[in-house]
Design an enzyme around this catalytic site. Structure first.
Site, PDB file in Angstrom:
ATOM      1  N   GLY A  42       8.774 -13.326   2.859  1.00  0.00           N
ATOM      2  CA  GLY A  42       9.085 -13.041   4.150  1.00  0.00           C
ATOM      3  C   GLY A  42      10.695 -13.138   4.467  1.00  0.00           C
ATOM      4  O   GLY A  42      11.318 -14.096   4.084  1.00  0.00           O
ATOM      5  N   ASP A  43      11.499 -11.804   4.467  1.00  0.00           N
ATOM      6  CA  ASP A  43      12.940 -11.830   4.934  1.00  0.00           C
ATOM      7  C   ASP A  43      13.558 -12.010   3.699  1.00  0.00           C
ATOM      8  O   ASP A  43      14.807 -12.500   3.790  1.00  0.00           O
ATOM      9  CB  ASP A  43      13.117 -12.769   6.004  1.00  0.00           C
ATOM     10  CG  ASP A  43      12.658 -12.200   7.397  1.00  0.00           C
ATOM     11  OD1 ASP A  43      12.261 -11.186   7.300  1.00  0.00           O
ATOM     12  OD2 ASP A  43      12.842 -12.985   8.187  1.00  0.00           O
ATOM     13  N   CYS A  65      -2.784  -8.976   5.246  1.00  0.00           N
ATOM     14  CA  CYS A  65      -2.481  -7.700   5.885  1.00  0.00           C
ATOM     15  C   CYS A  65      -2.827  -7.756   7.500  1.00  0.00           C
ATOM     16  O   CYS A  65      -4.056  -8.436   7.737  1.00  0.00           O
ATOM     17  CB  CYS A  65      -3.662  -6.609   5.294  1.00  0.00           C
ATOM     18  SG  CYS A  65      -3.322  -4.994   6.009  1.00  0.00           S
ATOM     19  N   GLY A 108       9.140  -8.030  -0.904  1.00  0.00           N
ATOM     20  CA  GLY A 108       8.348  -6.808  -0.726  1.00  0.00           C
ATOM     21  C   GLY A 108       9.269  -5.880  -0.215  1.00  0.00           C
ATOM     22  O   GLY A 108       9.874  -5.021  -0.857  1.00  0.00           O
ATOM     23  N   ARG A 109       9.383  -5.725   1.155  1.00  0.00           N
ATOM     24  CA  ARG A 109      10.235  -4.554   1.734  1.00  0.00           C
ATOM     25  C   ARG A 109      11.702  -4.660   1.364  1.00  0.00           C
ATOM     26  O   ARG A 109      12.389  -3.641   1.226  1.00  0.00           O
ATOM     27  CB  ARG A 109      10.397  -4.888   3.291  1.00  0.00           C
ATOM     28  CG  ARG A 109       8.909  -4.494   3.965  1.00  0.00           C
ATOM     29  CD  ARG A 109       8.952  -4.811   5.579  1.00  0.00           C
ATOM     30  NE  ARG A 109       9.135  -6.349   5.789  1.00  0.00           N
ATOM     31  CZ  ARG A 109       9.911  -6.794   6.724  1.00  0.00           C
ATOM     32  NH1 ARG A 109      10.379  -5.862   7.623  1.00  0.00           N
ATOM     33  NH2 ARG A 109      10.128  -7.915   6.961  1.00  0.00           N
ATOM     34  N   GLN A 138      -4.293  -6.921  -6.910  1.00  0.00           N
ATOM     35  CA  GLN A 138      -4.763  -7.635  -5.484  1.00  0.00           C
ATOM     36  C   GLN A 138      -5.778  -6.815  -5.331  1.00  0.00           C
ATOM     37  O   GLN A 138      -5.984  -5.829  -5.021  1.00  0.00           O
ATOM     38  CB  GLN A 138      -3.614  -7.317  -4.434  1.00  0.00           C
ATOM     39  CG  GLN A 138      -3.950  -8.248  -3.276  1.00  0.00           C
ATOM     40  CD  GLN A 138      -2.720  -8.299  -2.235  1.00  0.00           C
ATOM     41  OE1 GLN A 138      -2.733  -7.148  -1.483  1.00  0.00           O
ATOM     42  NE2 GLN A 138      -2.325  -9.342  -1.728  1.00  0.00           N
ATOM     43  N   ALA A 191       0.709  -1.196   0.000  1.00  0.00           N
ATOM     44  CA  ALA A 191       0.028  -0.113  -0.230  1.00  0.00           C
ATOM     45  C   ALA A 191       0.850   1.215   0.027  1.00  0.00           C
ATOM     46  O   ALA A 191       1.807   1.390   0.813  1.00  0.00           O
ATOM     47  CB  ALA A 191      -0.739  -0.041   1.234  1.00  0.00           C
TER      48      ALA A 191
END
Length: 382
Positions: free
Chosen positions: A218-219, A113, A241-242, A82, A28
């Site tokens: 994840g990670d 989320c 993602g991050r 999404q 987002a």
């Protein structure tokens, strides 16, 4: 440096080959048209880059802000979207509208989320606990998408918390109801983004779901992390993602690693500055310059992470208001400063674990198919 991996991806999402087997996670306020284009310029056009989360109710209402969020670049294919929602009827109708208008080639369901305003309505990471409701949602979405040949996928977490794990049931239900792939963020909702992702859960999901691809999330903060996740879990692809925040060139590194090629050289600060300006220019094309600069401010700390940049200059970047000012500020950076290796680690939000906000009585009966009262009223467009 070369990281050994499978040279050619066999991952397919419905009719679409995904090579290398990399998906940009929807985030987002981040994965708008401009950021996705930037990531694609570094990565492969045949990987998947998912737009920001779109609220199903807003699609049904044809909310103007939401329709703009659903913008795709002319050469972006497949167009991956999404959706968020809690009501099977609303999600089914949103999918029918999307495929009827030809707005997307692939639709993902957000069940990952952990944000309280989402989970307290029964949405996001809270929803898979309600097995019957979850089943009805996937069935309604697949039914709406199937006539157009649009694949539906589902992304979820391990569970609500350590006492309420849902991922194996969620994977089996999604598979049974016609989803074309599932992705697991290997944390519980209670963990949010803290601690360490449990990659062993991805391996267990891969064992439980046997007829459709399983992706791990994840990670993943480096190309080596992606290769290691696939090696350790047997998953069919990775969702990033991050790790790419302020670092869209990660997709070039992922592509090289997953094809068994030498990794490109890490960018110095001069190159990072050029990428930062490109990001700002793309945002300005998409949003207009004023809004673009306000949007870009949140990316500054990620782009400059670990580099020797003084506090005053960092503050100026964080309040930038025009492309001309951005260019001037970039001119003040030391272009020869090498990429700091410690900047490859975790980035983006982490926070602390906490109790998950849920609707009253949510945990009483996992087979209750009822939609929580008021859950479908959220229609802000993501």
């Amino acid at each position: 440096m070369t990281i050994t991996a499978e040279a050619e991806s066999t991952l397919r999402i419905g009719p679409y080959p995904v090579d290398p087997a990399v998906v940009l996670a929807p985030m987002a306020g981040i994965t708008n048209l401009a950021f996705r284009k930037l990531c694609r310029e570094f990565g492969s056009s045949t990987s998947i880059y998912v737009c920001e989360m779109i609220t199903a109710r807003a699609v049904v209402e044809r909310n103007e802000k939401t329709l703009h969020m659903m913008s795709f670049d002319e050469d972006e294919h497949p167009r991956s979207m999404q959706l968020y929602g809690v009501d099977p009827a609303t999600l089914g109708e949103a999918v029918r509208i999307i495929v009827g208008e030809g707005w997307a080639d692939h639709i993902d369901l957000n069940l990952g989320c952990p944000v309280p305003k989402v989970t307290r309505l029964g949405g996001g990471a809270a929803l898979p606990y309600k097995r019957a409701l979850f089943s009805k949602i996937v069935k309604a979405m697949v039914s709406g998408a199937e006539p157009a040949g649009v694949p539906v996928t589902v992304k979820f977490r391990i569970g609500i918390d350590d006492d309420h794990l849902t991922y194996l049931d969620a994977g089996r239900i999604a598979e049974a109801e016609g989803a074309k792939a599932v992705a697991l963020h290997a944390r519980t909702a209670a963990q949010r983004y803290s601690g360490q992702a449990d990659w062993t859960a991805i391996a267990r999901l891969k064992e439980a779901v046997t007829t459709i691809p399983v992706l791990g999330n994840g990670d993943i903060f480096s190309a080596a992390d992606a290769v290691r996740m696939m090696d350790e879990t047997g998953c069919d692809g990775v969702v990033v993602g991050r790790g790419c925040l302020g670092r869209p060139w990660l997709f070039a590194e992922l592509q090289a690693a997953l094809r068994g090629q030498a990794l490109p050289e890490a960018p110095n600060l001069g190159r990072v500055g050029a990428v930062l300006y490109r990001h700002g220019a793309l945002l300005a094309e998409h949003l207009g310059e004023d809004k673009a600069m306000r949007d870009l401010r949140k990316h500054m700390a990620w782009y400059l992470m670990g580099f020797p940049v003084g506090a005053d200059l960092r503050r100026s970047f964080a309040t930038v208001s025009s492309l001309t000012q951005l260019q001037d500020l970039i001119g003040e950076l030391d272009p020869t400063a090498p990429f700091p290796r410690d900047a490859e680690g975790p980035r983006g939000r982490q926070g602390s674990p906490g109790k998950v906000a849920l609707p009253h009585g949510w945990l009483d009966d996992p087979d209750d198919p009822a939609v929580p009262a008021g859950a479908d009223l959220m229609h802000s467009g993501g």
